[in-house]
Design a protein around this motif. Structure first.
Motif, PDB file in Angstrom:
ATOM      1  N   GLN A   1      -1.934   8.503  -6.364  1.00  0.00           N
ATOM      2  CA  GLN A   1      -1.312   7.597  -5.167  1.00  0.00           C
ATOM      3  C   GLN A   1      -2.444   7.512  -3.879  1.00  0.00           C
ATOM      4  N   LEU A   2      -3.090   8.436  -3.801  1.00  0.00           N
ATOM      5  CA  LEU A   2      -4.132   8.456  -2.466  1.00  0.00           C
ATOM      6  C   LEU A   2      -4.528   7.020  -1.824  1.00  0.00           C
ATOM      7  N   ILE A   3      -5.177   6.271  -2.672  1.00  0.00           N
ATOM      8  CA  ILE A   3      -5.754   5.040  -2.133  1.00  0.00           C
ATOM      9  C   ILE A   3      -4.450   4.074  -1.805  1.00  0.00           C
ATOM     10  N   ASP A   4      -3.776   4.042  -2.541  1.00  0.00           N
ATOM     11  CA  ASP A   4      -2.510   3.040  -2.438  1.00  0.00           C
ATOM     12  C   ASP A   4      -1.921   3.304  -1.136  1.00  0.00           C
ATOM     13  N   LEU A   5      -1.683   4.460  -0.886  1.00  0.00           N
ATOM     14  CA  LEU A   5      -0.777   5.216   0.363  1.00  0.00           C
ATOM     15  C   LEU A   5      -1.613   4.811   1.696  1.00  0.00           C
ATOM     16  N   ILE A   6      -2.922   5.224   1.495  1.00  0.00           N
ATOM     17  CA  ILE A   6      -3.915   4.895   2.584  1.00  0.00           C
ATOM     18  C   ILE A   6      -3.909   3.203   3.445  1.00  0.00           C
ATOM     19  N   LEU A   7      -4.010   2.437   2.167  1.00  0.00           N
ATOM     20  CA  LEU A   7      -3.939   0.967   2.432  1.00  0.00           C
ATOM     21  C   LEU A   7      -2.752   0.563   2.714  1.00  0.00           C
ATOM     22  N   LYS A   8      -1.623   1.040   2.194  1.00  0.00           N
ATOM     23  CA  LYS A   8      -0.250   0.551   2.741  1.00  0.00           C
ATOM     24  C   LYS A   8      -0.070   1.098   4.137  1.00  0.00           C
ATOM     25  N   LEU A   9      -0.487   2.175   4.557  1.00  0.00           N
ATOM     26  CA  LEU A   9      -0.266   2.703   5.908  1.00  0.00           C
ATOM     27  C   LEU A   9      -0.990   1.956   7.069  1.00  0.00           C
ATOM     28  N   ASN A  10      -2.428   1.472   6.540  1.00  0.00           N
ATOM     29  CA  ASN A  10      -3.255   0.766   7.222  1.00  0.00           C
ATOM     30  C   ASN A  10      -3.867  -0.200   6.372  1.00  0.00           C
ATOM     31  N   PRO A  11      -3.416  -1.500   6.383  1.00  0.00           N
ATOM     32  CA  PRO A  11      -4.211  -2.577   5.527  1.00  0.00           C
ATOM     33  C   PRO A  11      -5.678  -2.732   6.018  1.00  0.00           C
ATOM     34  N   ASN A  12      -5.897  -2.543   7.276  1.00  0.00           N
ATOM     35  CA  ASN A  12      -7.214  -3.137   7.838  1.00  0.00           C
ATOM     36  C   ASN A  12      -8.200  -1.890   7.739  1.00  0.00           C
ATOM     37  N   ILE A  13      -7.844  -0.989   7.079  1.00  0.00           N
ATOM     38  CA  ILE A  13      -8.851   0.159   6.647  1.00  0.00           C
ATOM     39  C   ILE A  13      -9.956  -0.104   6.023  1.00  0.00           C
ATOM     40  N   GLN A  14     -11.194   0.642   6.014  1.00  0.00           N
ATOM     41  CA  GLN A  14     -12.133   0.526   4.890  1.00  0.00           C
ATOM     42  C   GLN A  14     -12.287   1.885   4.186  1.00  0.00           C
ATOM     43  N   LEU A  15     -12.274   2.115   3.275  1.00  0.00           N
ATOM     44  CA  LEU A  15     -12.413   3.322   2.490  1.00  0.00           C
ATOM     45  C   LEU A  15     -13.970   3.440   1.990  1.00  0.00           C
ATOM     46  N   ILE A  16     -14.401   4.419   2.418  1.00  0.00           N
ATOM     47  CA  ILE A  16     -15.797   4.669   1.835  1.00  0.00           C
ATOM     48  C   ILE A  16     -15.875   6.227   1.532  1.00  0.00           C
ATOM     49  N   MET A  17     -15.622   6.474   0.136  1.00  0.00           N
ATOM     50  CA  MET A  17     -15.421   7.896  -0.352  1.00  0.00           C
ATOM     51  C   MET A  17     -16.385   8.422  -1.467  1.00  0.00           C
ATOM     52  N   THR A  18     -16.283   9.600  -2.021  1.00  0.00           N
ATOM     53  CA  THR A  18     -17.070  10.235  -3.085  1.00  0.00           C
ATOM     54  C   THR A  18     -15.895  11.032  -3.719  1.00  0.00           C
ATOM     55  N   THR A  19     -15.916  11.055  -5.088  1.00  0.00           N
ATOM     56  CA  THR A  19     -15.029  11.712  -5.981  1.00  0.00           C
ATOM     57  C   THR A  19     -15.426  12.210  -7.303  1.00  0.00           C
ATOM     58  N   HIS A  20     -15.092  13.006  -7.734  1.00  0.00           N
ATOM     59  CA  HIS A  20     -15.138  13.484  -9.101  1.00  0.00           C
ATOM     60  C   HIS A  20     -14.060  13.211 -10.127  1.00  0.00           C
ATOM     61  N   SER A  21     -12.771  12.857  -9.477  1.00  0.00           N
ATOM     62  CA  SER A  21     -11.734  12.864 -10.186  1.00  0.00           C
ATOM     63  C   SER A  21     -11.282  11.426 -10.783  1.00  0.00           C
ATOM     64  N   PRO A  22     -10.953  11.414 -11.988  1.00  0.00           N
ATOM     65  CA  PRO A  22     -10.473  10.109 -12.813  1.00  0.00           C
ATOM     66  C   PRO A  22      -9.384   9.637 -12.155  1.00  0.00           C
ATOM     67  N   ALA A  23      -8.513  10.692 -11.841  1.00  0.00           N
ATOM     68  CA  ALA A  23      -6.916  10.231 -11.449  1.00  0.00           C
ATOM     69  C   ALA A  23      -7.212   9.360  -9.924  1.00  0.00           C
ATOM     70  N   VAL A  24      -8.194   9.547  -9.051  1.00  0.00           N
ATOM     71  CA  VAL A  24      -8.209   8.799  -7.880  1.00  0.00           C
ATOM     72  C   VAL A  24      -8.249   7.397  -8.175  1.00  0.00           C
ATOM     73  N   ILE A  25      -8.995   7.092  -9.323  1.00  0.00           N
ATOM     74  CA  ILE A  25      -9.303   5.563  -9.597  1.00  0.00           C
ATOM     75  C   ILE A  25      -8.443   4.930 -10.656  1.00  0.00           C
ATOM     76  N   ILE A  26      -7.306   5.859 -11.198  1.00  0.00           N
ATOM     77  CA  ILE A  26      -6.588   5.383 -12.387  1.00  0.00           C
ATOM     78  C   ILE A  26      -5.587   4.377 -11.816  1.00  0.00           C
ATOM     79  N   ASN A  27      -5.247   4.240 -10.655  1.00  0.00           N
ATOM     80  CA  ASN A  27      -4.487   2.809 -10.559  1.00  0.00           C
ATOM     81  C   ASN A  27      -4.938   1.730 -10.156  1.00  0.00           C
ATOM     82  N   GLY A  28      -5.872   1.172 -10.843  1.00  0.00           N
ATOM     83  CA  GLY A  28      -6.646   0.073 -10.734  1.00  0.00           C
ATOM     84  C   GLY A  28      -7.875  -0.023  -9.851  1.00  0.00           C
ATOM     85  N   TRP A  29      -8.345   1.096  -9.539  1.00  0.00           N
ATOM     86  CA  TRP A  29      -9.677   1.104  -8.622  1.00  0.00           C
ATOM     87  C   TRP A  29     -10.921   1.310  -9.349  1.00  0.00           C
TER      88      TRP A  29
END
Length: 275
Positions: free
Chosen positions: A231-259
């Motif tokens: 849920q992480l990315i979706d929650l962030i963008l819902k709370l502030n649609p004007n944000i730009q995320l630049i991130m590192t990850t090892h987790s497939p779960a973070v991108i599983i919702n279409g990212w």
């Protein structure tokens, strides 16, 4: 007055890793995920940009660190930004603890302590703006005032939903963040590492007040439950649609919702510097 950036279009870094690598990373206005095996340099790239900004957010300061940015708008001079790191390590500076609060024992505790102050300022600013709108006498004043309060309510609703399994709910009558659990009142420092991490991320996003903002996150999933990672990315963008995320990850779960299409491998943006 300096002009603020809406988002970063490209990051270029000269002479990384003792002058043998060159980085050029073209960025999406919303979500950018850097991936790669351990030791390939994901965190190094993020840290190079963040350290170059020196806390002031001025783009010119990056040049001294061998970092160049292309931004939108092109004449933007300053970036609103913050950084979230994953590891809830012990605070090493005992002086900081003794001067502030003996209950602060980890880096996440310290981040939450600072965010609590920003949260209070945010509420004062929202309250003042609501009063100005209501005093304007315009026909839609009540609706406009209610809109100003919606991000805070959304933030509170998100936390109640995320923490529902443990019976925690945010106390909405408090100015500072407190939680109720089976009749007991909890402060943020009493939460689990994963709960602190999620609270820290969402609170960081909220207090920027829907302004254009760049959030750097270095492996934010480490303390988070699998479902929260999804849920992480979706929650962030819902709370502030004007944000730009630049991130590192090892987790497939973070991108599983279409990212998945927003993932960049470090090797794909790295070239050998010519000698």
């Amino acid at each position: 007055m300096q002009k603020y950036v809406d988002y970063i279009k490209q990051i270029e870094i000269d002479s990384l890793w003792s002058g043998v690598k060159h980085i050029v990373w073209d960025l999406d206005p919303k979500v950018n995920i850097l991936s790669g095996v351990n030791g390939v340099g994901k965190s190094t790239i993020i840290n190079k940009v963040v350290k170059g900004l020196h806390g002031s957010g001025e783009i010119t300061s990056l040049m001294l660190k061998g970092v160049r940015l292309k931004v939108s708008p092109n004449d933007g001079e300053k970036i609103r930004f913050d950084v979230i790191r994953s590891f809830d390590r012990p605070l090493m500076n005992s002086d900081t603890i003794s001067k502030v609060d003996m209950s602060l024992v980890t880096e996440l505790d310290w981040q939450l302590f600072q965010l609590q102050r920003k949260y209070l300022d945010y509420q004062v600013n929202i309250g003042n703006r609501m009063i100005q709108v209501l005093q304007s006498g315009q026909p839609d004043a009540a609706e406009r005032a209610q809109q100003l309060s919606r991000p805070k309510k959304l933030f509170q609703d998100m936390l109640d939903s995320l923490f529902a399994d443990t019976g925690k709910t945010i106390i909405r009558s408090e100015n500072e963040i407190r939680f109720s659990q089976i009749g007991e009142t909890l402060v943020p420092y009493q939460l689990s590492s994963g709960e602190k991490q999620m609270l820290c991320i969402l609170l960081t996003v909220l207090v920027e007040d829907n302004l254009p903002y760049v959030l750097f996150m270095d492996e934010p999933e480490v303390s988070l439950h699998f479902e929260w990672q999804k849920q992480l990315i979706d929650l962030i963008l819902k709370l502030n649609p004007n944000i730009q995320l630049i991130m590192t990850t090892h987790s497939p779960a973070v991108i599983i919702n279409g990212w998945g299409g927003h993932v960049t491998e470090v090797t794909d943006i790295t070239s050998e510097d010519s000698v």
